[in-house]
Design a protein around this motif. Structure first.
Motif, PDB file in Angstrom:
ATOM      1  N   ALA A  56       0.819  -1.213   0.000  1.00 24.03           N
ATOM      2  CA  ALA A  56       0.000   0.000   0.000  1.00 24.03           C
ATOM      3  C   ALA A  56       0.852   1.262   0.000  1.00 24.03           C
ATOM      4  O   ALA A  56       1.961   1.286   0.518  1.00 24.03           O
ATOM      5  CB  ALA A  56      -0.899  -0.013   1.230  1.00 24.03           C
ATOM      6  N   LYS A  57       0.281   2.310  -0.575  1.00 24.80           N
ATOM      7  CA  LYS A  57       0.987   3.583  -0.658  1.00 24.80           C
ATOM      8  C   LYS A  57       1.010   4.322   0.683  1.00 24.80           C
ATOM      9  O   LYS A  57       1.895   5.092   0.945  1.00 24.80           O
ATOM     10  CB  LYS A  57       0.297   4.477  -1.692  1.00 24.80           C
ATOM     11  CG  LYS A  57       0.230   3.874  -3.062  1.00 24.80           C
ATOM     12  CD  LYS A  57       1.380   4.286  -3.878  1.00 24.80           C
ATOM     13  CE  LYS A  57       1.197   3.718  -5.284  1.00 24.80           C
ATOM     14  NZ  LYS A  57       2.361   3.617  -6.016  1.00 24.80           N
ATOM     15  N   GLU A  58       0.045   4.104   1.541  1.00 25.26           N
ATOM     16  CA  GLU A  58      -0.054   4.826   2.802  1.00 25.26           C
ATOM     17  C   GLU A  58       0.738   4.134   3.904  1.00 25.26           C
ATOM     18  O   GLU A  58       0.285   4.060   5.032  1.00 25.26           O
ATOM     19  CB  GLU A  58      -1.522   4.958   3.230  1.00 25.26           C
ATOM     20  CG  GLU A  58      -2.389   5.669   2.252  1.00 25.26           C
ATOM     21  CD  GLU A  58      -2.940   4.766   1.169  1.00 25.26           C
ATOM     22  OE1 GLU A  58      -3.114   3.573   1.435  1.00 25.26           O
ATOM     23  OE2 GLU A  58      -3.167   5.248   0.063  1.00 25.26           O
ATOM     24  N   SER A  59       1.868   3.627   3.609  1.00 24.80           N
ATOM     25  CA  SER A  59       2.640   2.886   4.596  1.00 24.80           C
ATOM     26  C   SER A  59       3.690   3.786   5.251  1.00 24.80           C
ATOM     27  O   SER A  59       4.052   4.825   4.728  1.00 24.80           O
ATOM     28  CB  SER A  59       3.297   1.680   3.948  1.00 24.80           C
ATOM     29  OG  SER A  59       4.037   2.080   2.833  1.00 24.80           O
ATOM     30  N   ILE A  60       4.158   3.336   6.402  1.00 24.69           N
ATOM     31  CA  ILE A  60       5.229   4.027   7.121  1.00 24.69           C
ATOM     32  C   ILE A  60       6.544   3.398   6.679  1.00 24.69           C
ATOM     33  O   ILE A  60       6.722   2.192   6.777  1.00 24.69           O
ATOM     34  CB  ILE A  60       5.040   3.877   8.644  1.00 24.69           C
ATOM     35  CG1 ILE A  60       3.709   4.477   9.078  1.00 24.69           C
ATOM     36  CG2 ILE A  60       6.201   4.521   9.395  1.00 24.69           C
ATOM     37  CD1 ILE A  60       3.332   4.158  10.512  1.00 24.69           C
ATOM     38  N   LEU A  61       7.440   4.216   6.183  1.00 24.80           N
ATOM     39  CA  LEU A  61       8.731   3.714   5.703  1.00 24.80           C
ATOM     40  C   LEU A  61       9.810   3.977   6.743  1.00 24.80           C
ATOM     41  O   LEU A  61       9.996   5.108   7.185  1.00 24.80           O
ATOM     42  CB  LEU A  61       9.104   4.390   4.386  1.00 24.80           C
ATOM     43  CG  LEU A  61       8.163   4.149   3.219  1.00 24.80           C
ATOM     44  CD1 LEU A  61       8.599   4.958   2.012  1.00 24.80           C
ATOM     45  CD2 LEU A  61       8.100   2.692   2.872  1.00 24.80           C
ATOM     46  N   ILE A  62      10.511   2.919   7.127  1.00 22.56           N
ATOM     47  CA  ILE A  62      11.639   3.027   8.057  1.00 22.56           C
ATOM     48  C   ILE A  62      12.885   2.659   7.268  1.00 22.56           C
ATOM     49  O   ILE A  62      13.006   1.541   6.770  1.00 22.56           O
ATOM     50  CB  ILE A  62      11.476   2.090   9.268  1.00 22.56           C
ATOM     51  CG1 ILE A  62      10.200   2.424  10.041  1.00 22.56           C
ATOM     52  CG2 ILE A  62      12.698   2.190  10.184  1.00 22.56           C
ATOM     53  CD1 ILE A  62       9.923   1.471  11.176  1.00 22.56           C
ATOM     54  N   GLY A  63      13.801   3.592   7.143  1.00 20.22           N
ATOM     55  CA  GLY A  63      15.034   3.355   6.402  1.00 20.22           C
ATOM     56  C   GLY A  63      16.178   2.991   7.321  1.00 20.22           C
ATOM     57  O   GLY A  63      16.337   3.570   8.397  1.00 20.22           O
ATOM     58  N   VAL A  64      16.985   2.007   6.886  1.00 24.47           N
ATOM     59  CA  VAL A  64      18.173   1.602   7.642  1.00 24.47           C
ATOM     60  C   VAL A  64      19.360   1.698   6.685  1.00 24.47           C
ATOM     61  O   VAL A  64      19.378   1.047   5.634  1.00 24.47           O
ATOM     62  CB  VAL A  64      18.046   0.162   8.186  1.00 24.47           C
ATOM     63  CG1 VAL A  64      19.279  -0.192   9.000  1.00 24.47           C
ATOM     64  CG2 VAL A  64      16.796   0.003   9.013  1.00 24.47           C
ATOM     65  N   THR A  65      20.329   2.523   7.031  1.00 23.72           N
ATOM     66  CA  THR A  65      21.488   2.701   6.165  1.00 23.72           C
ATOM     67  C   THR A  65      22.517   1.601   6.406  1.00 23.72           C
ATOM     68  O   THR A  65      22.395   0.799   7.323  1.00 23.72           O
ATOM     69  CB  THR A  65      22.158   4.067   6.418  1.00 23.72           C
ATOM     70  OG1 THR A  65      22.632   4.108   7.763  1.00 23.72           O
ATOM     71  CG2 THR A  65      21.202   5.209   6.160  1.00 23.72           C
ATOM     72  N   ARG A  66      23.518   1.605   5.588  1.00 23.79           N
ATOM     73  CA  ARG A  66      24.617   0.638   5.699  1.00 23.79           C
ATOM     74  C   ARG A  66      25.337   0.762   7.027  1.00 23.79           C
ATOM     75  O   ARG A  66      25.833  -0.208   7.571  1.00 23.79           O
ATOM     76  CB  ARG A  66      25.555   0.901   4.516  1.00 23.79           C
ATOM     77  CG  ARG A  66      26.894   0.326   4.553  1.00 23.79           C
ATOM     78  CD  ARG A  66      27.643   0.682   3.304  1.00 23.79           C
ATOM     79  NE  ARG A  66      26.809   0.302   2.164  1.00 23.79           N
ATOM     80  CZ  ARG A  66      27.229   0.235   0.920  1.00 23.79           C
ATOM     81  NH1 ARG A  66      28.452   0.544   0.640  1.00 23.79           N
ATOM     82  NH2 ARG A  66      26.427  -0.126  -0.048  1.00 23.79           N
ATOM     83  N   GLN A  67      25.351   1.980   7.595  1.00 19.25           N
ATOM     84  CA  GLN A  67      26.013   2.194   8.878  1.00 19.25           C
ATOM     85  C   GLN A  67      25.115   1.809  10.058  1.00 19.25           C
ATOM     86  O   GLN A  67      25.563   1.799  11.192  1.00 19.25           O
ATOM     87  CB  GLN A  67      26.422   3.666   9.031  1.00 19.25           C
ATOM     88  CG  GLN A  67      27.515   4.110   8.085  1.00 19.25           C
ATOM     89  CD  GLN A  67      26.996   4.399   6.685  1.00 19.25           C
ATOM     90  OE1 GLN A  67      25.811   4.628   6.485  1.00 19.25           O
ATOM     91  NE2 GLN A  67      27.885   4.383   5.710  1.00 19.25           N
ATOM     92  N   GLY A  68      23.826   1.536   9.793  1.00 16.84           N
ATOM     93  CA  GLY A  68      22.922   1.127  10.853  1.00 16.84           C
ATOM     94  C   GLY A  68      22.083   2.251  11.429  1.00 16.84           C
ATOM     95  O   GLY A  68      21.405   2.056  12.438  1.00 16.84           O
ATOM     96  N   THR A  69      22.098   3.439  10.807  1.00 19.69           N
ATOM     97  CA  THR A  69      21.252   4.525  11.298  1.00 19.69           C
ATOM     98  C   THR A  69      19.818   4.315  10.812  1.00 19.69           C
ATOM     99  O   THR A  69      19.586   3.752   9.745  1.00 19.69           O
ATOM    100  CB  THR A  69      21.768   5.900  10.820  1.00 19.69           C
ATOM    101  OG1 THR A  69      21.799   5.918   9.392  1.00 19.69           O
ATOM    102  CG2 THR A  69      23.152   6.182  11.375  1.00 19.69           C
ATOM    103  N   ILE A  70      18.863   4.784  11.607  1.00 24.37           N
ATOM    104  CA  ILE A  70      17.439   4.570  11.338  1.00 24.37           C
ATOM    105  C   ILE A  70      16.796   5.904  10.977  1.00 24.37           C
ATOM    106  O   ILE A  70      17.027   6.919  11.651  1.00 24.37           O
ATOM    107  CB  ILE A  70      16.744   3.972  12.583  1.00 24.37           C
ATOM    108  CG1 ILE A  70      17.446   2.676  12.994  1.00 24.37           C
ATOM    109  CG2 ILE A  70      15.275   3.731  12.324  1.00 24.37           C
ATOM    110  CD1 ILE A  70      17.055   2.193  14.368  1.00 24.37           C
ATOM    111  N   HIS A  71      15.985   5.908   9.916  1.00 25.13           N
ATOM    112  CA  HIS A  71      15.337   7.130   9.440  1.00 25.13           C
ATOM    113  C   HIS A  71      13.855   6.869   9.191  1.00 25.13           C
ATOM    114  O   HIS A  71      13.486   5.847   8.626  1.00 25.13           O
ATOM    115  CB  HIS A  71      15.967   7.605   8.124  1.00 25.13           C
ATOM    116  CG  HIS A  71      17.422   7.907   8.248  1.00 25.13           C
ATOM    117  ND1 HIS A  71      17.890   9.175   8.459  1.00 25.13           N
ATOM    118  CD2 HIS A  71      18.508   7.111   8.211  1.00 25.13           C
ATOM    119  CE1 HIS A  71      19.212   9.138   8.526  1.00 25.13           C
ATOM    120  NE2 HIS A  71      19.607   7.899   8.388  1.00 25.13           N
ATOM    121  N   ILE A  72      13.023   7.817   9.618  1.00 22.65           N
ATOM    122  CA  ILE A  72      11.594   7.812   9.298  1.00 22.65           C
ATOM    123  C   ILE A  72      11.274   9.169   8.691  1.00 22.65           C
ATOM    124  O   ILE A  72      11.541  10.207   9.307  1.00 22.65           O
ATOM    125  CB  ILE A  72      10.712   7.584  10.542  1.00 22.65           C
ATOM    126  CG1 ILE A  72      10.941   6.196  11.111  1.00 22.65           C
ATOM    127  CG2 ILE A  72       9.242   7.746  10.187  1.00 22.65           C
ATOM    128  CD1 ILE A  72      10.108   5.884  12.326  1.00 22.65           C
TER     129      ILE A  72
END
Length: 134
Positions: A56-72
């Motif tokens: 679904a398009k209305e989802s919450i995206l949580i990004g995890v970088t190669r270094q392990g940092t978390i982004h919303i």
């Protein structure tokens, strides 16, 4: 008697109305045909999977970088504040799925910690993003 000749100025200019019409038509065409994707705001290289599907398009995206940092939503968050942020977002729409967009070289422990925080925040649907294998 002398005659004074008046020079009449004829419209020797170029009419730009048709050109402006074409520019607006092209602008509308490009706006309508372009796809707007919402990403996490961090550059990740997703792993490939043969069973990947779109969610679904209305989802919450949580990004995890190669270094392990978390982004919303392009904002870096700590693992300790992730649960409260997820609870606030789930209070607005309880059925929103959460998609973890992790770099393929990200530490697995961080992804497991995020899954744990999602469970503690009472998230019902959690997925891990991947590119479809061709």
């Amino acid at each position: 008697m002398s005659f004074i000749r008046k020079r009449s100025r004829s419209g020797g200019g170029i009419d730009v109305s048709p050109m402006l019409d074409m520019v607006f038509i092209l602008l509308i065409f490009f706006i309508v045909t372009s796809t707007f994707t919402r990403e996490t705001g961090v550059d990740v290289t997703k792993p490939k999977a043969s069973t990947a599907k779109e969610l679904a398009k209305e989802s919450i995206l949580i990004g995890v970088t190669r270094q392990g940092t978390i982004h919303i939503n392009e904002t870096q968050v700590n693992l300790s504040t992730l649960q409260t942020v997820l609870r606030q977002m789930m209070a607005e729409a309880p059925d929103r799925p959460v998609i973890i967009v992790s770099d393929r070289d990200a530490p697995n422990g961080v992804v497991v910690d995020i899954l744990d925080e999602c469970n503690l925040a009472k998230v019902r649907k959690v997925s891990i993003s991947a590119n479809k294998e061709e």
